[in-house]
Design a protein around this motif. Structure first.
Motif, short mmCIF file in Angstrom:
data_model
loop_
_atom_site.label_atom_id
_atom_site.label_comp_id
_atom_site.label_asym_id
_atom_site.label_seq_id
_atom_site.Cartn_x
_atom_site.Cartn_y
_atom_site.Cartn_z
N ASP A 533 1.66 -4.51 -1.28
CA ASP A 533 2.83 -4.92 -0.50
C ASP A 533 3.44 -3.67 0.16
OD1 ASP A 533 3.52 -4.59 -3.53
OD2 ASP A 533 5.37 -4.09 -2.47
N PRO A 534 4.39 -3.84 1.08
CA PRO A 534 4.95 -2.67 1.78
C PRO A 534 5.46 -1.58 0.86
CG PRO A 534 5.61 -4.67 2.91
CD PRO A 534 4.90 -5.11 1.66
N TRP A 535 6.13 -1.98 -0.24
CA TRP A 535 6.63 -0.96 -1.16
C TRP A 535 5.47 -0.18 -1.78
CZ3 TRP A 535 11.66 0.48 -2.30
CH2 TRP A 535 11.79 1.40 -3.35
N ALA A 536 4.47 -0.91 -2.23
CA ALA A 536 3.31 -0.25 -2.86
C ALA A 536 2.60 0.67 -1.88
CB ALA A 536 2.36 -1.31 -3.41
N GLN A 537 2.47 0.24 -0.62
CA GLN A 537 1.80 1.08 0.37
C GLN A 537 2.58 2.38 0.60
OE1 GLN A 537 0.06 -0.66 3.92
NE2 GLN A 537 0.35 -2.70 3.07
N THR A 538 3.89 2.26 0.69
CA THR A 538 4.72 3.45 0.87
C THR A 538 4.56 4.40 -0.31
OG1 THR A 538 6.36 2.21 2.15
CG2 THR A 538 7.09 4.29 1.19
N ALA A 539 4.63 3.86 -1.53
CA ALA A 539 4.50 4.68 -2.72
C ALA A 539 3.11 5.32 -2.80
CB ALA A 539 4.78 3.84 -3.97
N ARG A 540 2.06 4.57 -2.48
CA ARG A 540 0.71 5.13 -2.50
C ARG A 540 0.56 6.26 -1.46
NH1 ARG A 540 -3.06 1.84 -5.29
NH2 ARG A 540 -2.19 -0.18 -5.91
N TYR A 541 1.13 6.04 -0.27
CA TYR A 541 1.04 7.05 0.77
C TYR A 541 1.74 8.34 0.31
CZ TYR A 541 1.29 9.17 5.41
OH TYR A 541 1.16 10.02 6.48
N ARG A 542 2.95 8.20 -0.28
CA ARG A 542 3.67 9.37 -0.81
C ARG A 542 2.86 10.04 -1.92
NH1 ARG A 542 9.27 9.89 -0.35
NH2 ARG A 542 9.94 9.20 1.71
N ALA A 543 2.23 9.23 -2.75
CA ALA A 543 1.42 9.79 -3.84
C ALA A 543 0.28 10.63 -3.27
CB ALA A 543 0.87 8.68 -4.72
N ALA A 544 -0.39 10.14 -2.24
CA ALA A 544 -1.49 10.88 -1.63
C ALA A 544 -1.01 12.21 -1.08
CB ALA A 544 -2.13 10.03 -0.53
#
Length: 594
Positions: A533-544
């Motif tokens: 979901d949008p939240w998860a994508q944002t968090a994954r992108y920040r994690a990368a």
């Protein structure tokens, strides 16, 4: 709740090209300029704080933004902030902008009554920044010197400076004429000022002419009062309106019209001032209004045989006059506020008085002046608590945290009927932003340690907003300790997910990249290990991004690849492909170096 949506994140990364970034900066600046002109300058300034380019990265764009910022500060009368900005100009700004900014600084210093400081600023302009300057700018600086003398009542210095100005620049401009008239009026030569201004039709010239007419006693004061009221109603600029209302008040006092004098003073004090124009010509301040209230109140008391100290003599007639004679009611309540027999009755009278004043147009400014600019209440502890609480709310609403902090000092208990939790949050926010971070953190820790506290979603959100303030002022260790304490509370899963994200933000700012990546991924996967979901994508992108900074390039590549498979948006795909390509280059350089 602050939000870092994936769309915004991708858009920011995608706009990396300098030309495109400048186009975005120019468009954003135009929007903020329009926002300020539309009546929201405070919002425009807050957005500028977040969006203005860094001068070390793009000085040209920074200067364009700073010019607009200084104009907004000047138009809002935020003179101290303007002076502070100019004092911190980068060394390498272009000379033309530096001259403009320093000239605005001198104007701001004059408006603050800092005559000597303004003269020092102008002296620097005249001595070190005068190469290739247009005569109009030199003339403006020379007039600023005269204005500084006028503010210090140095009439002979001002007169000689005006003579030299006339010799050097030849023309008798309107500004020269007004300054000359002010010097004449301050020197007691009202007839000369009247003669000089007889043809002047500009609002400033008309104002000075009526002052001269009143001082020279060329006609009844009531005539000046009548004309000044008419000019106040017709004036376009608020500063000119307040000047004419102040003149009407002075004329009414001379004519013995006490009720009208108070009404005009209230009108004047509800508006912004032009301190230079009215300097030494009008007595226009909070204490004059207080004195006028009390003097007229005593006259009414003597006439109607009311006794000071017998509260009923004042309270009941005041309440009876609320609807039909509000001005009389304000006068009676002012006497009771000053001379009531108990603190409670004085407080009630103040509350009535403030409530009536706030119903007037621009009544909040009048109330703030009446209580914050009066010698009666020079220290906050002399203010009635009920008024302090109201003024604190107004200061917080206006973003004036220094005033809010001063008024809060010594007020540990919340106002009657208010929520203790909300009050302590407000105290914490004010102390954090006014520099006493440790005191703010202690207040928040106390709230988190309270066993009887109920932690519903709204309270969690309100507390988070104040912890975000700690992150804003770069106190991430303290923010993390509070996040950890909040994590022990009975939060729902979505709140925990958000909390992990904000904790990761602080770890990232502390350059603890592995811990940041772990928390970002935990936020992304808390509800579902495969969530996209949008939240998860944002968090994954920040994690990368954090993993790249931690040197874990293969983990970062896998996360970018998973995001690439999950998104359908073409622009986001382009950004992710660019990130993956950049990782390949970094890896190749590392392998070659090894």
């Amino acid at each position: 709740m602050k939000w870092t949506g994936i769309a915004l994140l991708f858009a920011t990364v995608a706009s990396g090209l300098t030309g495109h970034a400048r186009a975005l900066d120019t468009q954003s600046l135009a929007e903020l300029s329009q926002l300020a002109r539309a009546g929201a300058p405070q919002l425009a300034l807050r957005r500028m704080d977040a969006e203005q380019p860094d001068p070390s990265e793009d000085l040209v764009q920074w200067v364009a933004w700073e010019q607009e910022r200084l104009q907004i500060l000047a138009s809002r009368g935020l003179h101290a902030e303007l002076i502070d900005r100019v004092n911190k100009l980068p060394d390498d700004v272009e000379e033309r902008f530096r001259r403009q900014a320093m000239s605005m600084k001198a104007d701001a210093q004059l408006q603050r009554g800092e005559a000597g400081e303004a003269r020092a600023t102008v002296r620097e302009l005249l001595w070190f920044h005068n190469n290739g300057v247009e005569p109009s700018h030199l003339a403006h600086w020379r007039r600023q010197v005269v204005r500084s003398y006028v503010l210090e009542d140095r009439n002979e210095d001002a007169r000689l400076a005006l003579l030299r100005y006339r010799q050097d620049f030849g023309d008798e401009s309107s500004e020269w004429r007004w300054l000359s008239a002010q010097v004449m009026l301050q020197s007691g030569h009202a007839e000369s000022a009247l003669n000089l201004l007889k043809e002047d039709s500009a609002p400033q010239g008309v104002f000075l002419r009526y002052v001269a007419k009143l001082d020279a006693s060329t006609g009844p004061a009531s005539e000046v009062e009548k004309d000044a009221v008419e000019m106040a109603s017709e004036a376009k600029q608020p500063e000119m309106q307040s000047a004419f209302w102040g003149l009407a008040a002075r004329a009414a006092g001379k004519a013995g019209h006490s009720f009208e004098q108070i009404q005009y003073l209230e009108n004047a004090l509800s508006l912004p001032f032009d301190h230079e124009l009215t300097h030494a010509l009008l007595e226009l301040d909070a204490d004059q209004l207080w004195d006028s209230y009390l003097e007229l109140g005593k006259q009414i008391g003597n006439k109607e045989q009311k006794l000071i100290g017998n509260d009923e003599d004042w309270y009941f007639p005041a309440t009876e006059a609320l609807e039909k004679e509000p001005l009389r009611a304000r006068v009676l309540f002012s006497v009771l506020a000053e001379h009531g027999s108990s603190a409670q009755r004085r407080s009630v009278a103040h509350e009535y008085l403030v409530g009536m004043l706030e119903e007037r147009p621009d009544g909040k400014r009048l109330v703030q002046r009446l209580y914050l600019e009066s010698r009666r209440y020079a220290s906050a502890d002399k203010l009635p608590p009920v008024i302090r609480y109201r003024l604190i709310d107004d200061a917080l609403e206006a973003g004036d945290l220094n005033t809010a902090s001063r008024l809060m000092e010594g007020l540990a208990a919340p106002p009657v009927g208010s929520d203790r939790f909300e009050w302590d949050l407000r105290r914490a926010r004010v102390t954090i932003f006014t520099g006493d971070v440790d005191a703010g953190v202690r207040l928040l820790q106390k709230l988190l340690a309270a066993e009887q506290q109920e932690w519903d979603a709204q309270r969690v959100d309100r507390l988070l907003q104040v912890i975000f303030d700690l992150q804003t002022v770069q106190h991430h260790e303290q923010a993390l300790s509070l996040f950890d304490a909040l994590a022990d509370k009975p939060l729902d899963q979505q709140q925990r997910r958000e909390l992990l994200f904000w904790m990761a933000d602080s770890r990232q700012s502390l350059e603890q990249y592995e811990q940041a990546a772990f928390l970002y991924l935990k936020s992304a996967t808390l509800l579902d290990p495969l969530a996209m979901d949008p939240w998860a994508q944002t968090a994954r992108y920040r994690a990368a991004k954090a993993l790249v900074q931690a040197g874990l390039l293969e983990d970062a590549r896998q996360i970018y690849s998973s995001l690439l498979r999950a998104t359908r948006d073409a622009s986001r795909k382009a950004v992710l492909r660019n990130e993956i390509q950049r990782l390949h280059l970094v890896k190749a350089v590392k392998e070659k170096g090894g």
